[in-house]
Design an enzyme around this catalytic site. Structure first.
Site, PDB file in Angstrom:
ATOM      1  N   HIS A 148       0.876  -1.184   0.000  1.00  0.00           N
ATOM      2  CA  HIS A 148       0.000   0.000   0.000  1.00  0.00           C
ATOM      3  C   HIS A 148       0.909   1.228   0.000  1.00  0.00           C
ATOM      4  O   HIS A 148       1.742   1.376  -0.880  1.00  0.00           O
ATOM      5  CB  HIS A 148      -0.906  -0.111   1.240  1.00  0.00           C
ATOM      6  CG  HIS A 148      -2.040   0.861   1.304  1.00  0.00           C
ATOM      7  ND1 HIS A 148      -2.422   1.668   0.290  1.00  0.00           N
ATOM      8  CD2 HIS A 148      -2.907   1.151   2.332  1.00  0.00           C
ATOM      9  CE1 HIS A 148      -3.464   2.410   0.650  1.00  0.00           C
ATOM     10  NE2 HIS A 148      -3.768   2.118   1.905  1.00  0.00           N
TER      11      HIS A 148
ATOM     12  N   HIS B 214      -2.341  -1.899  -9.804  1.00  0.00           N
ATOM     13  CA  HIS B 214      -3.305  -1.313  -8.873  1.00  0.00           C
ATOM     14  C   HIS B 214      -4.556  -2.164  -8.870  1.00  0.00           C
ATOM     15  O   HIS B 214      -4.945  -2.687  -9.907  1.00  0.00           O
ATOM     16  CB  HIS B 214      -3.646   0.125  -9.321  1.00  0.00           C
ATOM     17  CG  HIS B 214      -4.236   0.934  -8.231  1.00  0.00           C
ATOM     18  ND1 HIS B 214      -5.574   0.903  -7.937  1.00  0.00           N
ATOM     19  CD2 HIS B 214      -3.658   1.744  -7.327  1.00  0.00           C
ATOM     20  CE1 HIS B 214      -5.791   1.696  -6.910  1.00  0.00           C
ATOM     21  NE2 HIS B 214      -4.655   2.220  -6.504  1.00  0.00           N
TER      22      HIS B 214
ATOM     23  N   ASP C 113       2.795   5.784  -6.667  1.00  0.00           N
ATOM     24  CA  ASP C 113       4.031   5.644  -5.900  1.00  0.00           C
ATOM     25  C   ASP C 113       5.269   5.535  -6.778  1.00  0.00           C
ATOM     26  O   ASP C 113       6.383   5.609  -6.281  1.00  0.00           O
ATOM     27  CB  ASP C 113       3.954   4.395  -5.007  1.00  0.00           C
ATOM     28  CG  ASP C 113       2.858   4.540  -3.986  1.00  0.00           C
ATOM     29  OD1 ASP C 113       2.788   5.611  -3.375  1.00  0.00           O
ATOM     30  OD2 ASP C 113       2.068   3.601  -3.810  1.00  0.00           O
TER      31      ASP C 113
HETATM   32  C1  LIG Z   1      -1.187  -2.948  -6.033  1.00  0.00           C
HETATM   33  C2  LIG Z   1      -1.312  -4.477  -5.977  1.00  0.00           C
HETATM   34  C3  LIG Z   1      -1.202  -4.932  -4.522  1.00  0.00           C
HETATM   35  C4  LIG Z   1      -2.676  -4.867  -6.548  1.00  0.00           C
HETATM   36  O1  LIG Z   1      -2.827  -6.224  -6.369  1.00  0.00           O
HETATM   37  P1  LIG Z   1      -4.082  -7.081  -6.865  1.00  0.00           P
HETATM   38  O2  LIG Z   1      -5.175  -6.201  -7.324  1.00  0.00           O
HETATM   39  O3  LIG Z   1      -4.359  -8.066  -5.799  1.00  0.00           O
HETATM   40  O4  LIG Z   1      -3.517  -7.792  -8.168  1.00  0.00           O
HETATM   41  P2  LIG Z   1      -2.832  -9.220  -8.241  1.00  0.00           P
HETATM   42  O5  LIG Z   1      -1.766  -9.350  -7.195  1.00  0.00           O
HETATM   43  O6  LIG Z   1      -3.905 -10.263  -8.288  1.00  0.00           O
HETATM   44  O7  LIG Z   1      -2.121  -9.126  -9.661  1.00  0.00           O
HETATM   45  C5  LIG Z   1      -2.652  -9.649 -10.876  1.00  0.00           C
HETATM   46  C6  LIG Z   1      -1.503 -10.246 -11.672  1.00  0.00           C
HETATM   47  O8  LIG Z   1      -0.493  -9.231 -11.957  1.00  0.00           O
HETATM   48  C7  LIG Z   1       0.742  -9.572 -11.323  1.00  0.00           C
HETATM   49  N1  LIG Z   1       1.268  -8.346 -10.716  1.00  0.00           N
HETATM   50  C8  LIG Z   1       0.546  -7.429 -10.002  1.00  0.00           C
HETATM   51  N2  LIG Z   1       1.334  -6.399  -9.654  1.00  0.00           N
HETATM   52  C9  LIG Z   1       2.565  -6.671 -10.152  1.00  0.00           C
HETATM   53  C10 LIG Z   1       3.790  -5.983 -10.109  1.00  0.00           C
HETATM   54  N3  LIG Z   1       3.894  -4.820  -9.514  1.00  0.00           N
HETATM   55  N4  LIG Z   1       4.863  -6.548 -10.699  1.00  0.00           N
HETATM   56  C11 LIG Z   1       4.744  -7.736 -11.350  1.00  0.00           C
HETATM   57  N5  LIG Z   1       3.603  -8.442 -11.430  1.00  0.00           N
HETATM   58  C12 LIG Z   1       2.519  -7.913 -10.836  1.00  0.00           C
HETATM   59  C13 LIG Z   1       0.414 -10.619 -10.278  1.00  0.00           C
HETATM   60  O9  LIG Z   1       1.507 -11.442 -10.016  1.00  0.00           O
HETATM   61  C14 LIG Z   1      -0.740 -11.342 -10.937  1.00  0.00           C
HETATM   62  O10 LIG Z   1      -0.197 -12.180 -11.934  1.00  0.00           O
HETATM   63  P3  LIG Z   1      -0.860 -13.627 -12.229  1.00  0.00           P
HETATM   64  O11 LIG Z   1      -2.245 -13.312 -12.726  1.00  0.00           O
HETATM   65  O12 LIG Z   1       0.039 -14.253 -13.227  1.00  0.00           O
HETATM   66  O13 LIG Z   1      -0.882 -14.347 -10.906  1.00  0.00           O
HETATM   67  C15 LIG Z   1      -0.196  -5.135  -6.836  1.00  0.00           C
HETATM   68  O14 LIG Z   1      -0.308  -4.689  -8.170  1.00  0.00           O
HETATM   69  C16 LIG Z   1       1.187  -4.862  -6.268  1.00  0.00           C
HETATM   70  O15 LIG Z   1       1.633  -5.571  -5.373  1.00  0.00           O
HETATM   71  N6  LIG Z   1       1.904  -3.804  -6.814  1.00  0.00           N
HETATM   72  C17 LIG Z   1       3.209  -3.458  -6.280  1.00  0.00           C
HETATM   73  C18 LIG Z   1       3.059  -2.659  -5.004  1.00  0.00           C
HETATM   74  C19 LIG Z   1       2.569  -1.264  -5.250  1.00  0.00           C
HETATM   75  O16 LIG Z   1       3.062  -0.546  -6.098  1.00  0.00           O
HETATM   76  N7  LIG Z   1       1.577  -0.857  -4.445  1.00  0.00           N
HETATM   77  C20 LIG Z   1       1.059   0.498  -4.468  1.00  0.00           C
HETATM   78  C21 LIG Z   1      -0.359   0.542  -4.912  1.00  0.00           C
HETATM   79  S1  LIG Z   1      -0.872   2.242  -5.100  1.00  0.00           S
END
Ligand SMILES: CC(C)(COP(=O)(O)OP(=O)(O)OC[C@H]1O[C@@H](n2cnc3c(N)ncnc32)[C@H](O)[C@@H]1OP(=O)(O)O)[C@@H](O)C(=O)NCCC(=O)NCCS
Length: 435
Positions: free
Chosen positions: A267, A306, A362
């Site tokens: 987050h 996101h 971010d």
């Molecule tokens: C923001 C976040 C938590 C959203 O998660 P979510 O909605 O639960 O999405 P998921 O984790 O289910 O991701 C969907 C797919 O994309 C991939 N993915 C998501 N974010 C990714 C990233 N930053 N880098 C690489 N792969 C990513 C996941 O591994 C998943 O792949 P799969 O379908 O092969 O398993 C996630 O994108 C993340 O961890 N981003 C990095 C942290 C970040 O920047 N957070 C700030 C948010 S404002």
């Protein structure tokens, strides 16, 4: 066309019709679907709330597919261009933009709440020299509950407003103190002649000069970043604020809980992680191999992806523009080149395109913060200051919504039932729980 959903329960062959309002069906309606009088009824199962609306809200609108973000109906781009952060705070809390007099009074009231009680200052002095500023912020906000016990009277609207002003006023003071504690510098008291971002800069960076003079471009950049971070509807920390607030905990404790949720690397903590990642990559030439490793399942691209935006995060666009203004003053942060290369490669790559992974707020904010002079440990604290406004606006909305009750999700129990108790001396070792 009827605005209803008709479902047939194949177990009983009975059909049910439920109203569809604002694209939703009421989960409680599903409880009518039963196999018999003893049956509890159907529930929805939605780990991580991927498709569940927990409230009705008039504060922030997001269209994740189109990359739209609006506060109280105003596009974020317009607010970032024309408003100050405190003006936007007023909008989020009260629903309308203030006129000149209203804004003057609002700014004056917030300004008069920037001082911290001396006991709060002493409390902060007790942290270890290397305490993480975000952990200091979370604990200190919770400690404000001991200074203002009347805050527990959350049913009195004027009392609530008083605490809201206090929290907005004091967040930069706590943040600045946690920063200076880390550096071993004496704390600086607020200066009421200065604007909200200038005063924050004063408390961060004033040394021996009699009056701190903020660089106007950097002060405006901080103000814009505050506007962009002020609210983002029902994200993890805001949902925490609403959940904790729904038990009628006081606003300091609920805000501390929300800030704790914000601190996680998935987050608000992501901005700190982005800088660590850029450091690890080291130079533009290493970007391609880093992206390859991410695709092979080694870590994530921090600052990418996101839960709601499946298009470019509109805040990231404004941040990129703000970065140029800041770099004109501070000089270009060399990390920007690595970030731009990372964005370029990722946006052309099938893995990221297919999953709709774009830079989020971010991704670039940390690069600006670092150019302005912050260490990465401060980045999430800088997120928490403005987000406090969003948390408080959502907390107020929750408390005044007659439909809301204490937040209490259901579960699907998958553990054992009605087990035979075995006395301690007859139990066989299970081999778990000790290293
Ligand atoms: C923001 C976040 C938590 C959203 O998660 P979510 O909605 O639960 O999405 P998921 O984790 O289910 O991701 C969907 C797919 O994309 C991939 N993915 C998501 N974010 C990714 C990233 N930053 N880098 C690489 N792969 C990513 C996941 O591994 C998943 O792949 P799969 O379908 O092969 O398993 C996630 O994108 C993340 O961890 N981003 C990095 C942290 C970040 O920047 N957070 C700030 C948010 S404002």
């Amino acid at each position: 066309m009827a605005d209803t959903l008709t479902v047939t329960d194949d177990r009983t062959k009975k059909s049910y019709s439920f109203p569809i309002t604002d694209g939703t069906v009421r989960a409680m309606d599903l409880r009518q679907i039963k196999t018999g009088a003893e049956d509890f009824g159907v529930m929805t199962y939605d780990p991580a709330f991927m498709n569940t609306a927990s409230c009705q809200s008039k504060i922030t609108f997001i269209d994740g597919d189109r990359g739209i973000l609006e506060y109280r109906g105003y596009p974020i781009e317009v607010l970032a261009e024309h408003c100050t952060f405190l003006e936007v705070a007023y909008l989020l809390l009260f629903g309308e933009l203030p006129n000149e007099t209203e804004l003057k009074n609002w700014v004056s009231e917030i300004t008069h709440h920037t001082m911290l009680h001396e006991t709060t200052k002493k409390f902060m002095e007790g942290f270890r020299y290397d305490a993480h500023p975000m952990a200091m912020l979370v604990s200190t906000v919770a400690a404000l509950s001991t200074v203002y016990p009347e805050a527990r009277n959350i049913h009195d609207a004027s009392n609530r407003l008083h605490q809201i002003k206090r929290l907005i006023g004091k967040m930069p003071s706590i943040a600045a103190m946690s920063y200076r504690h880390n550096l071993g510098f004496p704390y600086v008291y607020p200066d009421n002649d200065l604007t909200y971002p200038e005063n924050f800069m004063n408390m961060l960076w004033k040394m021996v000069e009699p009056k701190y003079v903020a660089n106007p471009v950097l002060a405006r950049a901080i103000d814009i970043l505050f506007i962009l971070h002020a609210d983002h509807e029902q994200n993890c920390s805001t949902s925490t604020m609403r959940a904790v607030g729904s038990s009628h905990a006081d606003p300091y404790l609920a805000t501390a809980a929300a800030a704790a949720a914000l601190s996680g690397p998935l987050h608000g903590g992501a901005n700190e992680e982005v800088l660590k990642m850029l450091d690890e990559i080291g130079c533009k030439e290493n970007v391609a191999s880093y992206v390859r490793k991410v695709k092979e399942g080694h870590g994530k691209l921090m600052g990418f992806g996101h839960r709601v935006y499946k298009n470019y995060d509109p805040r990231a666009k404004i941040i990129k523009w703000t970065a140029e203004q800041v770099f004109a003053v501070t000089g270009r942060n060399p990390k920007l080149d690595i970030a731009l290369e990372l964005e370029r490669i990722a946006l052309e790559d099938d893995y990221f395109v297919k999953r709709k992974l774009y830079p989020n707020v971010d991704f670039y904010s940390g690069i600006i913060y670092q150019a302005v002079g912050f260490k990465p440990e401060m980045f999430t604290v800088l997120f928490a200051i403005p987000r406090t406004v969003g948390w408080l606006a959502q907390w107020q909305e929750m408390l005044t919504d007659p439909e809301q009750k204490i937040a209490r999700p259901r579960q699907v129990y998958t553990g054992e039932r009605a087990r035979q108790f075995v006395p301690r001396e007859k139990r066989t070792p299970v081999g778990v729980g000790i290293g």
